[in-house]
Design an enzyme around this catalytic site. Structure first.
Site, PDB file in Angstrom:
ATOM      1  CD  GLU A  92       1.919   8.151   5.096  1.00  0.00           C
ATOM      2  OE1 GLU A  92       0.698   7.730   4.610  1.00  0.00           O
ATOM      3  OE2 GLU A  92       2.446   9.314   5.058  1.00  0.00           O
TER       4      GLU A  92
ATOM      5  CG  ASP B 166      -1.584  13.735  -0.230  1.00  0.00           C
ATOM      6  OD1 ASP B 166      -2.296  13.816   0.573  1.00  0.00           O
ATOM      7  OD2 ASP B 166      -0.492  13.300  -0.133  1.00  0.00           O
TER       8      ASP B 166
ATOM      9  CD  GLU C 263      -2.673   1.142   2.539  1.00  0.00           C
ATOM     10  OE1 GLU C 263      -2.961   0.229   3.188  1.00  0.00           O
ATOM     11  OE2 GLU C 263      -3.681   2.248   2.539  1.00  0.00           O
TER      12      GLU C 263
ATOM     13  CB  THR D  14      -9.909   6.046   5.472  1.00  0.00           C
ATOM     14  OG1 THR D  14     -10.057   6.971   4.241  1.00  0.00           O
ATOM     15  CG2 THR D  14      -9.488   4.572   5.108  1.00  0.00           C
TER      16      THR D  14
ATOM     17  CG  ASP E 293     -12.455  12.343  -2.080  1.00  0.00           C
ATOM     18  OD1 ASP E 293     -11.167  12.272  -2.166  1.00  0.00           O
ATOM     19  OD2 ASP E 293     -12.474  13.111  -1.209  1.00  0.00           O
TER      20      ASP E 293
HETATM   21  C1  LIG Z   1      -4.871  11.871   1.544  1.00  0.00           C
HETATM   22  S1  LIG Z   1      -3.830  10.722   2.525  1.00  0.00           S
HETATM   23  C2  LIG Z   1      -4.774   9.264   2.427  1.00  0.00           C
HETATM   24  C3  LIG Z   1      -4.257   8.092   3.408  1.00  0.00           C
HETATM   25  C4  LIG Z   1      -4.876   6.828   3.409  1.00  0.00           C
HETATM   26  N1  LIG Z   1      -4.734   5.988   2.043  1.00  0.00           N
HETATM   27  C5  LIG Z   1      -6.339   6.880   3.495  1.00  0.00           C
HETATM   28  O1  LIG Z   1      -7.055   6.398   2.527  1.00  0.00           O
HETATM   29  O2  LIG Z   1      -7.115   7.144   4.637  1.00  0.00           O
HETATM   30  C6  LIG Z   1      -2.528  10.345   1.592  1.00  0.00           C
HETATM   31  C7  LIG Z   1      -1.476   9.883   2.221  1.00  0.00           C
HETATM   32  O3  LIG Z   1      -0.226   9.283   1.462  1.00  0.00           O
HETATM   33  C8  LIG Z   1       0.899   9.852   1.894  1.00  0.00           C
HETATM   34  N2  LIG Z   1       1.820   9.800   0.862  1.00  0.00           N
HETATM   35  C9  LIG Z   1       1.988  10.954  -0.264  1.00  0.00           C
HETATM   36  N3  LIG Z   1       2.693  10.322  -1.270  1.00  0.00           N
HETATM   37  C10 LIG Z   1       3.254   9.469  -0.732  1.00  0.00           C
HETATM   38  C11 LIG Z   1       4.438   8.492  -1.376  1.00  0.00           C
HETATM   39  N4  LIG Z   1       5.173   8.859  -2.336  1.00  0.00           N
HETATM   40  N5  LIG Z   1       4.871   7.407  -0.412  1.00  0.00           N
HETATM   41  C12 LIG Z   1       4.372   7.251   0.810  1.00  0.00           C
HETATM   42  N6  LIG Z   1       3.134   7.892   1.351  1.00  0.00           N
HETATM   43  C13 LIG Z   1       2.882   8.992   0.661  1.00  0.00           C
HETATM   44  C14 LIG Z   1       0.878  10.879   2.467  1.00  0.00           C
HETATM   45  O4  LIG Z   1       1.699  11.415   3.713  1.00  0.00           O
HETATM   46  C15 LIG Z   1      -0.658  10.913   3.169  1.00  0.00           C
HETATM   47  O5  LIG Z   1      -0.580  10.332   4.672  1.00  0.00           O
END
Ligand SMILES: C[S@@+](CC[C@H](N)C(=O)[O-])C[C@H]1O[C@@H](n2cnc3c(N)ncnc32)[C@H](O)[C@@H]1O
Length: 251
Positions: free
Chosen positions: A99, A149, A74, A223, A185
């Site tokens: 993460e 993101d 993931e 989530t 979304d």
């Molecule tokens: C909008 S959040 C969604 C988190 C989770 N997938 C959820 O649905 O609740 C996006 C997450 O991806 C992480 N993230 C962004 N780019 C990443 C990367 N290249 N490698 C690992 N984590 C990353 C960010 O730090 C953030 O915690």
């Protein structure tokens, strides 16, 4: 003498899908980290930046999990809600979450430890860099990217995690028949995912015979990020792409 220090050389950073944020943890995250990181966080050597992965480190499932099993990854586990739920439902797989944000990893550690999951490991790295420098080609059965993101501004779209280059990398890490599961979304990001992924030689939309959107994966919990989208009235889009083997030469 003040003002005369030689500036540190700037580290060149590629365009990445995240911003550097404070690593400060609240008390509960701090407790989770101290109690559990040695058990669930895979230690990795980095290059110049803390989220990078130094090349040449072997990926050894026996050393990480004490067994060989189908590998599910993931990218962007956030607080670990999906990771804990899916890995909990699938004890038969080795589940590895990437993460970059340490406080989120600490929250995920709390969930994973409370559930007593032995098949999960997490790594504090850029998942794209980990795929590039650590995960062997053709070794992964499933990759999840849930609610990446959105990077709304047009000038930031290049930072979106789903783009042609990452698609090539992800496809190369999947074994034939393996799959990439995505959810978002944001309508324009969902459309961009379709544009980037629908017409590739190495991936095929698993729902191309329908309207191309996948049904919601029941293993995926709602989530905090998904709930925020639902509360704002946005449509959640799921997508699944399967790795197709390259056509053998001469055919
Ligand atoms: C909008 S959040 C969604 C988190 C989770 N997938 C959820 O649905 O609740 C996006 C997450 O991806 C992480 N993230 C962004 N780019 C990443 C990367 N290249 N490698 C690992 N984590 C990353 C960010 O730090 C953030 O915690």
């Amino acid at each position: 003498m003040p003002g005369t220090a030689t500036p540190l050389p700037r580290v060149h950073r590629d365009v990445v899908s995240f911003v550097r944020r404070s690593t400060r943890m609240n008390a509960s995250q701090q407790r989770n980290w101290e109690a559990h990181h040695t058990e669930w966080i895979v230690p990795l050597a980095h290059r110049a930046t803390t989220t990078s992965v130094a090349a040449g480190q072997p990926f050894d499932p026996d050393a990480i999990w004490g067994r060989t099993a189908p590998l599910w990854l993931e990218i962007g586990t956030g607080n670990g809600e999906a990771c804990a739920a899916i890995a909990g439902r699938h004890p038969e797989v080795n589940y590895l979450g990437f993460e970059v944000f340490k406080p989120a990893l600490a929250s995920a550690l709390g969930l994973i430890a409370r559930a007593g999951l032995t098949n999960v490991r997490l790594a504090e790295v850029d998942g794209i860099d980990a795929l590039r420098h650590w995960i062997p080609a053709g070794s992964v059965e499933r990759i999840f990217t849930f609610f990446p993101d959105p990077w709304h501004k047009a000038r930031h779209h290049k930072r979106r995690l789903v783009n042609p280059d990452t698609a090539t990398l992800v496809a190369s890490r999947l074994r034939p028949g393996g799959s990439w599961h995505l959810a978002t979304d944001w309508a324009d990001y969902a459309e961009q995912m379709r544009e980037v992924l629908d017409h590739r030689d190495d991936l095929v939309n698993a729902h191309r015979d329908g309207d191309g959107w996948a049904p919601r994966d029941p293993a995926r919990p709602v989530t905090r990020f998904e709930q925020r989208g639902l509360d704002a009235g946005r449509t959640i889009r799921d997508l699944v792409y399967r790795r197709v083997p390259p056509t053998p030469p001469g055919r």
